[in-house]
Enzyme design. Structure first.
Site, PDB file in Angstrom:
ATOM      1  N   SER A  89       0.860  -1.182   0.000  1.00  0.00           N
ATOM      2  CA  SER A  89       0.000   0.000   0.000  1.00  0.00           C
ATOM      3  C   SER A  89       0.900   1.236   0.000  1.00  0.00           C
ATOM      4  O   SER A  89       2.116   1.116  -0.120  1.00  0.00           O
ATOM      5  CB  SER A  89      -0.946  -0.028   1.195  1.00  0.00           C
ATOM      6  OG  SER A  89      -0.216   0.189   2.359  1.00  0.00           O
ATOM      7  N   LYS A 129      -6.037  10.020  -6.758  1.00  0.00           N
ATOM      8  CA  LYS A 129      -6.126   8.729  -6.083  1.00  0.00           C
ATOM      9  C   LYS A 129      -7.568   8.253  -6.198  1.00  0.00           C
ATOM     10  O   LYS A 129      -8.491   8.878  -5.669  1.00  0.00           O
ATOM     11  CB  LYS A 129      -5.736   8.858  -4.616  1.00  0.00           C
ATOM     12  CG  LYS A 129      -5.801   7.543  -3.860  1.00  0.00           C
ATOM     13  CD  LYS A 129      -5.196   7.713  -2.485  1.00  0.00           C
ATOM     14  CE  LYS A 129      -5.328   6.543  -1.549  1.00  0.00           C
ATOM     15  NZ  LYS A 129      -6.071   5.398  -1.919  1.00  0.00           N
ATOM     16  N   CYS A 424     -47.524   7.755  11.408  1.00  0.00           N
ATOM     17  CA  CYS A 424     -46.619   7.473  10.293  1.00  0.00           C
ATOM     18  C   CYS A 424     -46.992   8.343   9.095  1.00  0.00           C
ATOM     19  O   CYS A 424     -48.140   8.322   8.659  1.00  0.00           O
ATOM     20  CB  CYS A 424     -46.690   6.003   9.913  1.00  0.00           C
ATOM     21  SG  CYS A 424     -45.870   5.630   8.348  1.00  0.00           S
ATOM     22  N   CYS A 442     -42.639   3.054  12.298  1.00  0.00           N
ATOM     23  CA  CYS A 442     -44.066   2.849  12.088  1.00  0.00           C
ATOM     24  C   CYS A 442     -44.334   1.377  12.380  1.00  0.00           C
ATOM     25  O   CYS A 442     -43.655   0.506  11.867  1.00  0.00           O
ATOM     26  CB  CYS A 442     -44.424   3.168  10.643  1.00  0.00           C
ATOM     27  SG  CYS A 442     -46.053   2.515  10.217  1.00  0.00           S
ATOM     28  N   CYS A 447     -48.579  -0.761   6.567  1.00  0.00           N
ATOM     29  CA  CYS A 447     -47.923   0.427   6.018  1.00  0.00           C
ATOM     30  C   CYS A 447     -47.376   0.129   4.618  1.00  0.00           C
ATOM     31  O   CYS A 447     -46.547  -0.755   4.450  1.00  0.00           O
ATOM     32  CB  CYS A 447     -46.783   0.863   6.928  1.00  0.00           C
ATOM     33  SG  CYS A 447     -45.859   2.270   6.318  1.00  0.00           S
TER      34      CYS A 447
HETATM   35  S1  IVH Z   1       0.068   3.781  -7.013  1.00  0.00           S
HETATM   36  C1  IVH Z   1       3.051   0.842  -4.205  1.00  0.00           C
HETATM   37  N1  IVH Z   1      -1.787   5.344  -7.898  1.00  0.00           N
HETATM   38  O1  IVH Z   1      -4.544   3.376  -3.310  1.00  0.00           O
HETATM   39  C2  IVH Z   1       1.652   1.220  -4.473  1.00  0.00           C
HETATM   40  N2  IVH Z   1      -2.378   3.792  -6.231  1.00  0.00           N
HETATM   41  O2  IVH Z   1      -3.762   3.666  -0.573  1.00  0.00           O
HETATM   42  C3  IVH Z   1       1.521   2.115  -5.674  1.00  0.00           C
HETATM   43  N3  IVH Z   1      -4.753   3.875  -5.614  1.00  0.00           N
HETATM   44  O3  IVH Z   1      -2.781   0.352  -3.203  1.00  0.00           O
HETATM   45  C4  IVH Z   1       0.136   2.457  -5.897  1.00  0.00           C
HETATM   46  N4  IVH Z   1      -5.332   5.438  -7.015  1.00  0.00           N
HETATM   47  O4  IVH Z   1      -4.889   0.530  -4.755  1.00  0.00           O
HETATM   48  C5  IVH Z   1      -1.506   4.373  -7.048  1.00  0.00           C
HETATM   49  N5  IVH Z   1      -3.329   6.779  -8.848  1.00  0.00           N
HETATM   50  C6  IVH Z   1      -3.040   5.797  -8.001  1.00  0.00           C
HETATM   51  C7  IVH Z   1      -4.018   5.228  -7.161  1.00  0.00           C
HETATM   52  C8  IVH Z   1      -3.640   4.235  -6.283  1.00  0.00           C
HETATM   53  C9  IVH Z   1      -5.754   4.603  -6.080  1.00  0.00           C
HETATM   54  C10 IVH Z   1      -4.909   2.861  -4.555  1.00  0.00           C
HETATM   55  C11 IVH Z   1      -4.046   1.647  -4.785  1.00  0.00           C
HETATM   56  C12 IVH Z   1      -3.128   1.636  -3.601  1.00  0.00           C
HETATM   57  C13 IVH Z   1      -3.913   2.367  -2.584  1.00  0.00           C
HETATM   58  C14 IVH Z   1      -3.044   2.920  -1.482  1.00  0.00           C
END
Ligand code: IVH
Length: 749
Positions: A89, A129, A424, A442, A447
């Site tokens: 992540s 994101k 109601c 209710c 109803c």
């Molecule tokens: S890059 C090493 N780019 O957000 C991980 N992730 O909170 C590189 N996500 O696991 C991930 N939009 O599932 C990347 N433009 C974006 C993204 C994105 C959503 C998600 C993704 C990631 C998670 C982390």
């Protein structure tokens, strides 16, 4: 001959390949580029030709054929796949509220990059994101091998069949694809499709999703790909996993590869090499992201150069070269014009804020849920207030707080019960709040807002056991206006039921005559079901299975429950008991102010006590079980006293429904005491006597007397032994005859 056969075979194989490529090409033009070049009919013709050829030549079968997008049999469960490269992540950095610099955490991130790489200018990409579900798509030699969810980062679910239904995901990348390409990205549901799907589900009586993310996650968890195909899912790539192919030194090269292979990717991606540039980019993304048409909750910042990424390395859970900058949800002020009440499918009354329309996070908001009355009180929301609105999860509007400084003098506090006049708003039925719950509901069995859930309960196995009437059928009956209340089931004919459409308009699905016959038969049996099942089926608040049984033990039929003096007495006794506790001169929470008040209250208390004893004595022969205590009794009495309850009785009579108790025990006949010497006389006992109190009570009762606990106007004699202090005074004051044991002997002759 063999040669001819081989030529044909080769012809078939190449035609199949050609058709697959052509169909995928048109698929892409239609779904990815919104620029179709052939008509739907022509597409269908090519599709059918391919289907026929594949059927004739199973030896050329391929899971990545366009004919297999929605295919395969439903799974029992998902296979697990081990990721080729762990799916990490990203560390979150948050936009800060009420701080001097909201981007402080983001600035720290960039400074760390500068420090670790030992340079001032670091090239980074900045992109939205997406608020979706992460997936990994693995292509080998250009063919989609499998698709998997993140899972725990090491292993995830194999969701290939589900992912294939997403038309924008290519199944075959063509000849110049790298040997191995693992694309990571996000599956999500565009806002508009989400809203349309939710509206459709709501219409069909299905539960709606809280936000597109949940709807997406729910879709991917489906084991039958046909269900997934109906959900409007989309995909955008944003990262690279395992890879074998020509070098990709920077993120830009990766993007070029995706574009060449026509894999849809996340956009816009901005590039900058300065801190100011970075701040500028995230601000632009924050303002522009609402036009993207899908949920985003931040900006992802990544180092552009792959060699530099390796240099920065990873912590145990996330790369040091990336950060997710999380935006605070946008908040807007607006005026709350009114509060209205919505009745939910299970009868819950939800207050809704009617707002002066305002643009928040990209859409106009005119209504927002206020959840329940307690929430309104807690936030002190008043009609006419200026309130702060935000979209929770960027989708569902909510009232954050009142802008108290802007409160006008005529802002009105809100009381839910007052607002709905105690009824109601959907059906005028009685409403109640269950103990320990914040929501009003209710409780009317008829109803219409609750039709589906009430019919379901009514027909369920432990209620009237109407075979074949479950959620789907209940929904269809309500949707097609055949039923507004459970009792309407008894008006259905076999014809209506048989032709009932359980599907949609486009995809009709008849309930069928055989099933219809079963329902009609069950309805016939339901007519004969005993009273307790009927009482349970009606879903009266507090009446569960055991309460229903107890009610049926006490009453021979529904009419007697509706008019029950037993239940009325239980309710009356409970009310008097509450009053008695309140006025008792020994009530510590409310002590009498002086001797006068004390005496007055003692008198009141004793009168109440006597009335309670009377009621208790009348109820005693029934030996009531706690299953039909005051709470149950009150709910039942209230229901049958309401207009809604009276209507049920009336309607049942019209339909010839008259359920009888199967376990009724008539009240044991009272012993005839008329010939006994103390018949009709009420005694109170006090002081020390020649025998114990209970013994004396039993003795008096054996002579036909009633024995009460305290002196009141109804008392005939106070039987007083040694030291019968206060009761004696009271009796004398009230003009009640006081006798001793000798006096009693005299009475008995
Ligand atoms: S890059 C090493 N780019 O957000 C991980 N992730 O909170 C590189 N996500 O696991 C991930 N939009 O599932 C990347 N433009 C974006 C993204 C994105 C959503 C998600 C993704 C990631 C998670 C982390």
């Amino acid at each position: 001959m063999d040669d001819l056969f081989n030529t044909c075979l080769a012809g078939a194989e190449s035609r199949i390949a050609e058709l697959r490529a052509t169909l995928e090409h048109h698929n892409r033009l239609y779904y990815n580029e919104a620029a179709p070049e052939i008509s739907d009919a022509d597409y269908d013709k090519l599709f059918r030709e391919l289907e026929e050829l594949e059927a004739k030549h199973p030896e050329f079968a391929d899971d990545n054929s366009p004919t297999r997008r929605v295919g395969g049999t439903p799974l029992e469960s998902f296979q697990q796949v081990r990721h080729l490269v762990p799916m990490l992540s990203i560390d979150d950095v948050f936009e800060l509220k009420d701080a001097g610099v909201p981007e402080a955490e983001l600035i720290d991130f960039y400074r760390r990059l500068q420090k670790n790489l030992g340079r001032e200018n670091i090239d980074v990409t900045v992109e939205p994101k997406i608020d979706g579900v992460a997936v990994s798509l693995v292509y080998r030699e250009g063919k989609l091998g499998y698709a998997a969810t993140r899972g725990d980062g090491t292993t995830g679910d194999d969701v290939t069949n589900n992912v294939r239904t997403i038309r924008t995901i290519p199944l075959d990348l063509g000849a110049d694809a790298p040997a191995l390409l693992e694309v990571r990205g996000e599956i999500f549901m565009p806002n508009e499709s989400f809203a349309a799907m939710n509206a459709e589900r709501d219409e069909a009586g299905l539960p709606t999703f809280a936000n597109p993310r949940n709807a997406t996650a729910g879709a991917l968890k489906q084991l039958d790909p046909r269900n997934v195909a109906k959900r409007p899912l989309a995909f955008l790539a944003h990262g690279l996993g395992a890879y074998e192919g020509p070098e990709l030194p920077t993120e830009r090269d990766f993007h070029e590869l995706l574009d060449r292979l026509r894999i849809p990717r996340n956009q816009p991606v901005m590039t900058t090499a300065t801190l100011d540039g970075l701040l500028d980019c995230v601000r632009r993304i924050d303002t522009d992201r609402h036009d993207l048409g899908y949920g985003t909750d931040g900006a992802v910042v990544k180092v552009l150069d792959r060699a530099e990424r390796e240099q920065l390395g990873y912590t145990s859970r996330a790369p040091r070269w990336a950060a997710a900058y999380k935006f605070l949800p946008e908040q807007k002020e607006t005026v709350l014009r009114d509060i209205t009440i919505q009745v939910g499918r299970t009868g819950v009354l939800t207050p809704v804020a009617e707002l002066e329309p305002v643009l928040v996070s990209g859409t106009t908001v005119a209504r927002a849920t206020l959840h329940n009355e307690e929430e309104i009180q807690r936030k002190d929301v008043r009609i006419g207030d200026t309130v702060l609105i935000e979209k929770a999860g960027e989708i569902i509007p909510a009232v954050v707080k009142v802008v108290v400084e802007k409160r006008s003098a005529d802002a009105r506090p809100f009381s839910l019960l007052e607002h709905i006049g105690g009824k109601c708003p959907s059906c005028g039925g009685p409403v109640a709040k269950e103990e320990g719950f914040v929501a009003w509901r209710c409780t009317n069995f008829e109803c219409p807002a609750q039709a589906v859930s009430k019919i379901k309960q009514f027909a369920s196995r432990k209620a009237l056991d109407i075979e074949g009437v479950g959620e789907t059928v209940a929904e269809a009956l309500v949707r097609h206006n055949h039923c507004r209340t459970p009792l309407d089931l008894f008006t259905l004919t076999a014809e209506t039921l048989g032709s009932l459409n359980l599907g949609s308009e486009e995809e009709p699905r008849r309930f069928g005559d055989k099933n219809a016959a079963k329902v009609v038969e069950s309805l016939g049996r339901a007519r004969e079901k005993p009273l307790d099942r009927w009482l349970f089926a009606m879903g009266i608040r507090q009446v569960g299975e055991s309460a229903a049984k107890e009610l049926a033990r006490l009453h021979p039929d529904l009419g007697s429950v509706a008019q029950s003096t037993i239940l009325q007495d239980v309710v009356a006794a409970a009310k008097l008991e509450a009053e008695r506790k309140l006025v008792s001169p020994r009530n510590k929470d409310n002590p009498p102010a002086d001797a006068d008040e004390k005496e007055r209250r003692q008198q009141l208390h004793d009168d109440l006590k006597a009335r309670i004893d009377d009621l208790a004595a009348g109820l005693q022969p029934y030996r009531l079980s706690p299953d039909a205590g005051p709470v149950v009794a009150e709910s039942v009495v209230e229901f049958f006293n309401s207009e809604a309850g009276r209507h049920v009785i009336e309607r049942m009579a019209q339909l010839g429904l008259d359920p009888r108790s199967a376990n009724y025990i008539p009240k044991p006949a009272e012993a005839d005491s008329s010939g006994l010497p103390l018949a009709g006389k009420t005694f109170v006992i006090t002081g020390t006597l020649s025998m114990g109190r209970d013994e004396m009570k039993a003795f008096l009762e054996s002579k036909g007397a009633k024995v009460s606990g305290s002196v009141s106007s109804k008392t005939d004699y106070l039987l007083s032994g040694e030291g019968g202090g206060s009761k004696r005074d009271k009796a004398e004051k009230a003009g009640v005859k006081v006798i001793d044991e000798a006096g009693l002997a005299e009475l008995l002759g």
